[in-house]
Design an enzyme around this catalytic site. Sequence first.
Site, PDB file in Angstrom:
ATOM      1  N   GLY A 297      31.773  33.681  34.213  1.00 45.55           N
ATOM      2  CA  GLY A 297      31.620  35.090  33.835  1.00 45.55           C
ATOM      3  C   GLY A 297      31.438  35.266  32.338  1.00 45.55           C
ATOM      4  N   ASP A 298      31.152  36.512  31.952  1.00 46.79           N
ATOM      5  CA  ASP A 298      31.003  36.895  30.538  1.00 46.79           C
ATOM      6  C   ASP A 298      29.863  36.157  29.839  1.00 46.79           C
ATOM      7  OD1 ASP A 298      33.381  38.424  30.903  1.00 46.79           O
ATOM      8  OD2 ASP A 298      34.540  36.605  30.577  1.00 46.79           O
TER       9      ASP A 298
ATOM     10  N   GLY B 249      26.837  37.196  29.246  1.00 45.25           N
ATOM     11  CA  GLY B 249      25.871  38.040  28.523  1.00 45.25           C
ATOM     12  C   GLY B 249      24.800  38.588  29.450  1.00 45.25           C
ATOM     13  N   LYS B 250      25.166  38.774  30.711  1.00 46.72           N
ATOM     14  CA  LYS B 250      24.208  39.286  31.704  1.00 46.72           C
ATOM     15  C   LYS B 250      23.794  40.718  31.378  1.00 46.72           C
ATOM     16  CE  LYS B 250      27.319  38.444  34.893  1.00 46.72           C
ATOM     17  NZ  LYS B 250      28.340  37.699  34.182  1.00 46.72           N
TER      18      LYS B 250
ATOM     19  N   ALA C 259      34.764  43.537  36.280  1.00 43.62           N
ATOM     20  CA  ALA C 259      33.627  43.163  35.427  1.00 43.62           C
ATOM     21  C   ALA C 259      33.649  44.005  34.160  1.00 43.62           C
ATOM     22  CB  ALA C 259      32.332  43.402  36.178  1.00 43.62           C
ATOM     23  N   GLY C 260      33.077  43.465  33.117  1.00 41.42           N
ATOM     24  CA  GLY C 260      32.919  44.247  31.904  1.00 41.42           C
ATOM     25  C   GLY C 260      31.561  43.911  31.322  1.00 41.42           C
ATOM     26  N   HIS C 261      30.668  44.883  31.286  1.00 46.94           N
ATOM     27  CA  HIS C 261      29.326  44.621  30.771  1.00 46.94           C
ATOM     28  C   HIS C 261      29.153  45.352  29.454  1.00 46.94           C
ATOM     29  CE1 HIS C 261      27.706  43.645  35.051  1.00 46.94           C
ATOM     30  NE2 HIS C 261      28.546  42.748  34.568  1.00 46.94           N
TER      31      HIS C 261
ATOM     32  N   GLN D  76      30.626  38.675  37.116  1.00 49.41           N
ATOM     33  CA  GLN D  76      31.336  37.381  37.041  1.00 49.41           C
ATOM     34  C   GLN D  76      30.313  36.224  37.045  1.00 49.41           C
ATOM     35  OE1 GLN D  76      32.799  39.573  39.824  1.00 49.41           O
ATOM     36  NE2 GLN D  76      33.742  40.588  38.097  1.00 49.41           N
TER      37      GLN D  76
ATOM     38  N   THR E 299      40.307  43.448  30.009  1.00 51.60           N
ATOM     39  CA  THR E 299      41.745  43.278  29.780  1.00 51.60           C
ATOM     40  C   THR E 299      42.087  43.021  28.314  1.00 51.60           C
ATOM     41  OG1 THR E 299      41.510  40.913  30.171  1.00 51.60           O
ATOM     42  CG2 THR E 299      42.064  42.273  32.081  1.00 51.60           C
TER      43      THR E 299
ATOM     44  N   ARG F  35      39.704  34.873  25.410  1.00 50.39           N
ATOM     45  CA  ARG F  35      39.083  33.943  26.359  1.00 50.39           C
ATOM     46  C   ARG F  35      39.302  32.520  25.898  1.00 50.39           C
ATOM     47  NH1 ARG F  35      33.800  37.610  26.221  1.00 50.39           N
ATOM     48  NH2 ARG F  35      34.510  39.232  27.620  1.00 50.39           N
TER      49      ARG F  35
ATOM     50  N   GLY G  76      22.099  36.937  19.370  1.00 52.37           N
ATOM     51  CA  GLY G  76      22.983  37.998  18.890  1.00 52.37           C
ATOM     52  C   GLY G  76      23.001  39.114  19.904  1.00 52.37           C
TER      53      GLY G  76
HETATM   54  P1  IMP Z   1      40.092  39.279  39.786  1.00 49.95           P
HETATM   55  O1  IMP Z   1      38.620  39.345  39.991  1.00 49.95           O
HETATM   56  O2  IMP Z   1      40.630  40.389  38.958  1.00 49.95           O
HETATM   57  O3  IMP Z   1      40.830  39.118  41.086  1.00 49.95           O
HETATM   58  O4  IMP Z   1      40.414  37.953  38.944  1.00 49.95           O
HETATM   59  C1  IMP Z   1      40.242  36.653  39.484  1.00 49.95           C
HETATM   60  C2  IMP Z   1      39.755  35.689  38.404  1.00 49.95           C
HETATM   61  O5  IMP Z   1      38.448  36.060  37.999  1.00 49.95           O
HETATM   62  C3  IMP Z   1      40.594  35.709  37.113  1.00 49.95           C
HETATM   63  O6  IMP Z   1      40.568  34.405  36.553  1.00 49.95           O
HETATM   64  C4  IMP Z   1      39.821  36.646  36.211  1.00 49.95           C
HETATM   65  O7  IMP Z   1      40.070  36.418  34.834  1.00 49.95           O
HETATM   66  C5  IMP Z   1      38.399  36.288  36.600  1.00 49.95           C
HETATM   67  N1  IMP Z   1      37.455  37.384  36.366  1.00 49.95           N
HETATM   68  C6  IMP Z   1      37.282  38.483  37.110  1.00 49.95           C
HETATM   69  N2  IMP Z   1      36.305  39.247  36.615  1.00 49.95           N
HETATM   70  C7  IMP Z   1      35.843  38.612  35.529  1.00 49.95           C
HETATM   71  C8  IMP Z   1      34.780  38.896  34.602  1.00 49.95           C
HETATM   72  O8  IMP Z   1      34.049  39.888  34.691  1.00 49.95           O
HETATM   73  N3  IMP Z   1      34.596  37.980  33.613  1.00 49.95           N
HETATM   74  C9  IMP Z   1      35.330  36.846  33.515  1.00 49.95           C
HETATM   75  N4  IMP Z   1      36.312  36.536  34.372  1.00 49.95           N
HETATM   76  C10 IMP Z   1      36.562  37.421  35.368  1.00 49.95           C
END
Ligand code: IMP
Length: 430
Positions: free
Chosen positions: A12-13, A15-16, A39-41, A224, A301, A305, A415
């Site tokens: 995940g993360d 840079g999508k 997710a966080g975009h 993710q 959160t 990382r 960047g």
């Molecule tokens: P959950 O999706 O909140 O249940 O988390 C399960 C695992 O996926 C944990 O290790 C989270 O940190 C990871 N995770 C969930 N969403 C993301 C994301 O968007 N980016 C990176 N890690 C993620």
Amino acid sequence: MTVVVIVGSQWGDEGKGKLTHYLGPDFDLVVRFQGGSNAGHTVKTHGETYKFNLLPSAILYPDRTCLMADGMVVNPARLLDEIKFLKKKNLWGDNLRIGSHAHLVMPYHILLDELEEKRLGGRAIGTTKQGIGPCYADKFARLGIQIGDLLHPSALRERLGTVVELKNAMLKGVYNHDEPYSVDGLYDNLMRAAETLGPLVVSSVETVRGHIEQGNSVLCEGAQGALLDVDYGTYPFVTSSHTVAAGACLGTGISVSEINKVIGVSKAYTTRVGNGVFPSELTGETGNHMRERGLEYGTTTGRPRRCGWLDLVLLRYTLKIHGCTELALTKIDVLDGLKTVKVVGSYRKNGSTSTITEISDRQLSQCEPVYEEFKGWEGPISGARSEEELPPELVRFVDFVEQEVGVPIRMLSLGPDHDETVWRIPKIQI
Ligand code: IMP
């Protein structure tokens, strides 16, 4: 008609969001197909940075339809906040639609996520505590509430009665939690959310099929990364959805044979949030360099990382499982100024080279990474707009990665801004 899927090829993360937002104007329909507010975009455009947890990254293009499809899990309160934010900024284009079968993340899902993590203690997954796992668990146990249920109040109230009785019993019996949920309270909140969300509810399948049948182009935006896939990732330290490209079919109703391109996204290094195996993790100075230069803190959160070198064993695996036709390599500028840049080329297990047959937390924990080393480059590289303007050391690094993974690397992201990008020839063609 073109159907393109963009997916994360690490944990995940990757840079999508930048790529999706970049390509968004070329598509008629942009779809999120799994996950939820875990997710966080981040999208940086016209000097402003926007962070979305639920909304598709193309939401800022009002003439493009954005669909949160059936495979997603949606926290209505979080979605209302994101819509409110856009309305306040005058950016709301009324271009959002939500698949009626998407599941609602309820307050008890969030509480259960927190309580279960606490119960696991040292073995916790390190979830985002957004209620994702408990919501998907209810979906598969056929105890979920779908967003389409908002349109049928009396049936919704009856269903809530059945489900909430069970949740309260579980909260008390397993977690010794003494504050039961009231069906009336939950129902009233949902009815309030329905005032805004109800008119946005559509059939995912009809929406997607309508576009495809008219010959329109569709972009599916993954959340993710493949290593967090519930079946193909580093189980049990994964999320609860299908993050691999095939998830785009399951979550939308697009058929497998309709997908034309799968673009994998990978950083030039690796990050992971949460617990679980990470063979190339760097805990010293170089890891800190990556974290600070790359602003590697969770969008959802705020957690720092974990950082490490690019792992080509894992990347080869994820690109295969996705079926990637091309790769975008991101955040390369974060490596500027490092004397040496490394990648994992293979693994060693019990003293000899190991062939990875499956990816799991258990299997990877027994492997020791074997690195390939490259001379680093000075930088800054963010101003480059063509391959000729890049340092030769970086070009060698990119060529090596491309050759090793066997998938053409078309986009180099240097960047967060749109124009901090080098398209290798030929540019990704839609
Ligand atoms: P959950 O999706 O909140 O249940 O988390 C399960 C695992 O996926 C944990 O290790 C989270 O940190 C990871 N995770 C969930 N969403 C993301 C994301 O968007 N980016 C990176 N890690 C993620």
